[in-house]
Design a protein around this motif. Structure first.
Motif, PDB file in Angstrom:
ATOM      1  N   GLY A   1      12.848  17.089  -8.785  1.00  0.00           N
ATOM      2  CA  GLY A   1      11.447  16.706  -8.710  1.00  0.00           C
ATOM      3  C   GLY A   1      11.004  15.730  -9.787  1.00  0.00           C
ATOM      4  N   PHE A   2      11.842  15.488 -10.790  1.00  0.00           N
ATOM      5  CA  PHE A   2      11.522  14.505 -11.820  1.00  0.00           C
ATOM      6  C   PHE A   2      11.815  13.112 -11.262  1.00  0.00           C
ATOM      7  CE2 PHE A   2      11.743  18.332 -14.184  1.00  0.00           C
ATOM      8  CZ  PHE A   2      11.071  18.143 -15.382  1.00  0.00           C
ATOM      9  N   ASP A   3      10.790  12.285 -11.210  1.00  0.00           N
ATOM     10  CA  ASP A   3      10.870  10.949 -10.617  1.00  0.00           C
ATOM     11  C   ASP A   3      11.265   9.967 -11.726  1.00  0.00           C
ATOM     12  OD1 ASP A   3      10.622   8.885  -8.857  1.00  0.00           O
ATOM     13  OD2 ASP A   3       8.466   9.105  -8.530  1.00  0.00           O
ATOM     14  N   ILE A   4      12.527   9.575 -11.761  1.00  0.00           N
ATOM     15  CA  ILE A   4      13.090   8.834 -12.886  1.00  0.00           C
ATOM     16  C   ILE A   4      13.326   7.378 -12.495  1.00  0.00           C
ATOM     17  CG2 ILE A   4      15.031   8.698 -14.506  1.00  0.00           C
ATOM     18  CD1 ILE A   4      15.389  11.787 -13.886  1.00  0.00           C
ATOM     19  N   HIS A   5      12.668   6.486 -13.205  1.00  0.00           N
ATOM     20  CA  HIS A   5      12.796   5.051 -12.969  1.00  0.00           C
ATOM     21  C   HIS A   5      13.583   4.447 -14.128  1.00  0.00           C
ATOM     22  CE1 HIS A   5       9.657   4.900  -9.726  1.00  0.00           C
ATOM     23  NE2 HIS A   5       9.350   6.051 -10.306  1.00  0.00           N
ATOM     24  N   LYS A   6      14.872   4.183 -13.870  1.00  0.00           N
ATOM     25  CA  LYS A   6      15.746   3.639 -14.912  1.00  0.00           C
ATOM     26  C   LYS A   6      15.415   2.168 -15.167  1.00  0.00           C
ATOM     27  CE  LYS A   6      18.838   5.504 -16.454  1.00  0.00           C
ATOM     28  NZ  LYS A   6      18.876   6.275 -17.711  1.00  0.00           N
ATOM     29  N   ALA A   7      15.383   1.791 -16.465  1.00  0.00           N
ATOM     30  CA  ALA A   7      15.156   0.396 -16.872  1.00  0.00           C
ATOM     31  C   ALA A   7      13.882  -0.180 -16.249  1.00  0.00           C
ATOM     32  CB  ALA A   7      16.376  -0.466 -16.523  1.00  0.00           C
ATOM     33  N   TYR A   8      12.845   0.632 -16.154  1.00  0.00           N
ATOM     34  CA  TYR A   8      11.597   0.177 -15.537  1.00  0.00           C
ATOM     35  C   TYR A   8      10.908  -0.883 -16.397  1.00  0.00           C
ATOM     36  CZ  TYR A   8       7.118   0.469 -13.094  1.00  0.00           C
ATOM     37  OH  TYR A   8       5.983   0.173 -12.376  1.00  0.00           O
ATOM     38  N   LEU A   9      11.015  -0.730 -17.720  1.00  0.00           N
ATOM     39  CA  LEU A   9      10.383  -1.684 -18.641  1.00  0.00           C
ATOM     40  C   LEU A   9      11.410  -2.684 -19.144  1.00  0.00           C
ATOM     41  CD1 LEU A   9       8.314   0.874 -20.750  1.00  0.00           C
ATOM     42  CD2 LEU A   9       7.450  -0.600 -18.917  1.00  0.00           C
ATOM     43  N   ASP A  10      11.074  -3.969 -19.066  1.00  0.00           N
ATOM     44  CA  ASP A  10      12.007  -4.981 -19.563  1.00  0.00           C
ATOM     45  C   ASP A  10      11.923  -5.042 -21.095  1.00  0.00           C
ATOM     46  OD1 ASP A  10       9.952  -6.800 -20.413  1.00  0.00           O
ATOM     47  OD2 ASP A  10       9.837  -7.649 -18.396  1.00  0.00           O
ATOM     48  N   PRO A  11      12.871  -5.741 -21.756  1.00  0.00           N
ATOM     49  CA  PRO A  11      12.889  -5.776 -23.220  1.00  0.00           C
ATOM     50  C   PRO A  11      11.588  -6.265 -23.853  1.00  0.00           C
ATOM     51  CG  PRO A  11      14.992  -6.537 -22.361  1.00  0.00           C
ATOM     52  CD  PRO A  11      14.093  -6.370 -21.181  1.00  0.00           C
TER      53      PRO A  11
ATOM     54  N   MET B   1      16.910   1.120 -11.046  1.00  0.00           N
ATOM     55  CA  MET B   1      17.391   2.249 -10.246  1.00  0.00           C
ATOM     56  C   MET B   1      16.355   3.369 -10.298  1.00  0.00           C
ATOM     57  SD  MET B   1      20.998   4.345 -10.465  1.00  0.00           S
ATOM     58  CE  MET B   1      20.627   5.130 -12.021  1.00  0.00           C
ATOM     59  N   HIS B   2      16.170   4.025  -9.192  1.00  0.00           N
ATOM     60  CA  HIS B   2      15.185   5.089  -9.057  1.00  0.00           C
ATOM     61  C   HIS B   2      15.889   6.337  -8.540  1.00  0.00           C
ATOM     62  CE1 HIS B   2      11.541   6.747  -6.615  1.00  0.00           C
ATOM     63  NE2 HIS B   2      11.638   7.333  -7.785  1.00  0.00           N
ATOM     64  N   VAL B   3      15.837   7.419  -9.315  1.00  0.00           N
ATOM     65  CA  VAL B   3      16.474   8.667  -8.889  1.00  0.00           C
ATOM     66  C   VAL B   3      15.479   9.811  -9.041  1.00  0.00           C
ATOM     67  CG1 VAL B   3      18.818   7.917  -9.446  1.00  0.00           C
ATOM     68  CG2 VAL B   3      17.450   9.072 -11.191  1.00  0.00           C
ATOM     69  N   ILE B   4      15.666  10.856  -8.241  1.00  0.00           N
ATOM     70  CA  ILE B   4      14.852  12.056  -8.353  1.00  0.00           C
ATOM     71  C   ILE B   4      15.784  13.228  -8.647  1.00  0.00           C
ATOM     72  CG2 ILE B   4      13.299  13.653  -7.164  1.00  0.00           C
ATOM     73  CD1 ILE B   4      12.224  11.283  -5.574  1.00  0.00           C
ATOM     74  N   VAL B   5      15.525  13.905  -9.766  1.00  0.00           N
ATOM     75  CA  VAL B   5      16.328  15.056 -10.179  1.00  0.00           C
ATOM     76  C   VAL B   5      15.399  16.254 -10.330  1.00  0.00           C
ATOM     77  CG1 VAL B   5      17.881  16.002 -11.921  1.00  0.00           C
ATOM     78  CG2 VAL B   5      17.950  13.551 -11.400  1.00  0.00           C
TER      79      VAL B   5
ATOM     80  N   SER C   1      16.320   3.371 -23.298  1.00  0.00           N
ATOM     81  CA  SER C   1      15.131   2.590 -23.607  1.00  0.00           C
ATOM     82  C   SER C   1      14.630   1.854 -22.364  1.00  0.00           C
ATOM     83  CB  SER C   1      15.449   1.578 -24.716  1.00  0.00           C
ATOM     84  OG  SER C   1      14.266   1.058 -25.268  1.00  0.00           O
ATOM     85  N   GLY C   2      13.339   2.027 -22.072  1.00  0.00           N
ATOM     86  CA  GLY C   2      12.756   1.391 -20.897  1.00  0.00           C
ATOM     87  C   GLY C   2      12.685   2.283 -19.687  1.00  0.00           C
ATOM     88  N   ASP C   3      13.285   3.491 -19.766  1.00  0.00           N
ATOM     89  CA  ASP C   3      13.204   4.434 -18.647  1.00  0.00           C
ATOM     90  C   ASP C   3      11.821   5.093 -18.623  1.00  0.00           C
ATOM     91  OD1 ASP C   3      15.837   3.815 -18.202  1.00  0.00           O
ATOM     92  OD2 ASP C   3      16.634   5.785 -18.757  1.00  0.00           O
ATOM     93  N   VAL C   4      11.311   5.312 -17.425  1.00  0.00           N
ATOM     94  CA  VAL C   4      10.007   5.943 -17.254  1.00  0.00           C
ATOM     95  C   VAL C   4      10.173   7.108 -16.266  1.00  0.00           C
ATOM     96  CG1 VAL C   4       7.623   5.633 -16.483  1.00  0.00           C
ATOM     97  CG2 VAL C   4       8.790   3.770 -17.686  1.00  0.00           C
ATOM     98  N   VAL C   5       9.596   8.262 -16.624  1.00  0.00           N
ATOM     99  CA  VAL C   5       9.733   9.471 -15.804  1.00  0.00           C
ATOM    100  C   VAL C   5       8.344   9.978 -15.434  1.00  0.00           C
ATOM    101  CG1 VAL C   5      10.630  11.826 -15.683  1.00  0.00           C
ATOM    102  CG2 VAL C   5      11.874  10.076 -16.997  1.00  0.00           C
TER     103      VAL C   5
END
Length: 199
Positions: free
Chosen positions: A7-17, A1-5, A157-161
């Motif tokens: 201006g913060f570009d938040i990529h949820k669960a971008y990195l797998d385990p 999931m990709h959300v912008i809050v 864990s795994g989120d990238v901003v």
């Protein structure tokens, strides 16, 4: 999931385990070469997070202020930024320019990070990349000046901003972590990486 809050570009669960485990192994090697330490703020109060860095310079704080320094407090050079972190930076930013510093913060039980701006760099046109590993942290986003309404969300864990453009000088912080909400780190806690172009 990709959300912008704000201006913060938040990529949820971008990195797998598997990627998360690999990054933790990389960070352990960095911390073996440049051990974690707890800096003091200019006001003489120790920070609740422990930290180290990789790259050409590392972030540091003491009674003289906040700044980047070329060596670890024990006198050794900062180790190079791990290849997997550089690859993530290039993938997320699309930039050829590599970061000069990868700051590594460890949040144990009860640790937090007050609202702040990342403003010790020479040129704010470059984004800051933030990676969350381990326990969830309650991330609070404010405004470009202190005060006013804020918004909060849990980074897991795994989120990238990606913090660029309007978000680059927005106040932000971590109010608390949900200790032992992740099994990534055997003893619990949260690791946050921030990659910055310093020069």
């Amino acid at each position: 999931m990709h959300v912008i809050v704000r201006g913060f570009d938040i990529h949820k669960a971008y990195l797998d385990p598997t990627q998360q485990v690999g990054l933790v192994d990389d960070i352990r090697r960095v911390a073996e070469a440049a051990p974690m330490f707890s800096p003091e703020t200019p006001y003489g109060k120790p920070m609740s997070v422990r930290m180290t860095s990789a790259g050409a310079v590392g972030w540091y704080a003491d009674h003289s202020g906040y700044r980047y320094v070329p060596k670890h407090p024990n006198g050794v050079d900062w180790p190079p930024i791990p290849d997997a972190v550089l690859e993530l930076w290039h993938d997320m930013t699309g930039l050829e320019r590599a970061p000069d510093c990868c700051l590594i913060n460890y949040y144990g039980e009860g640790a937090r990070m007050g609202m702040h701006q990342d403003k010790d760099e020479a040129d704010f046109k470059w984004p800051v990349l933030s990676v969350s590993l381990g326990d969830a942290g309650l991330f609070r986003i404010g405004n470009t000046t202190r005060g006013g309404k804020t918004e909060s969300l849990w980074l897991e864990s795994g989120d990238v901003v990606l913090m660029g453009d309007e978000a680059r000088l927005t106040y932000h912080g971590v109010d608390r972590i949900r200790f032992r909400s992740s099994s990534l780190l055997p003893k619990g806690g949260r690791i946050n990486l921030t990659c910055r172009v310093v020069f």
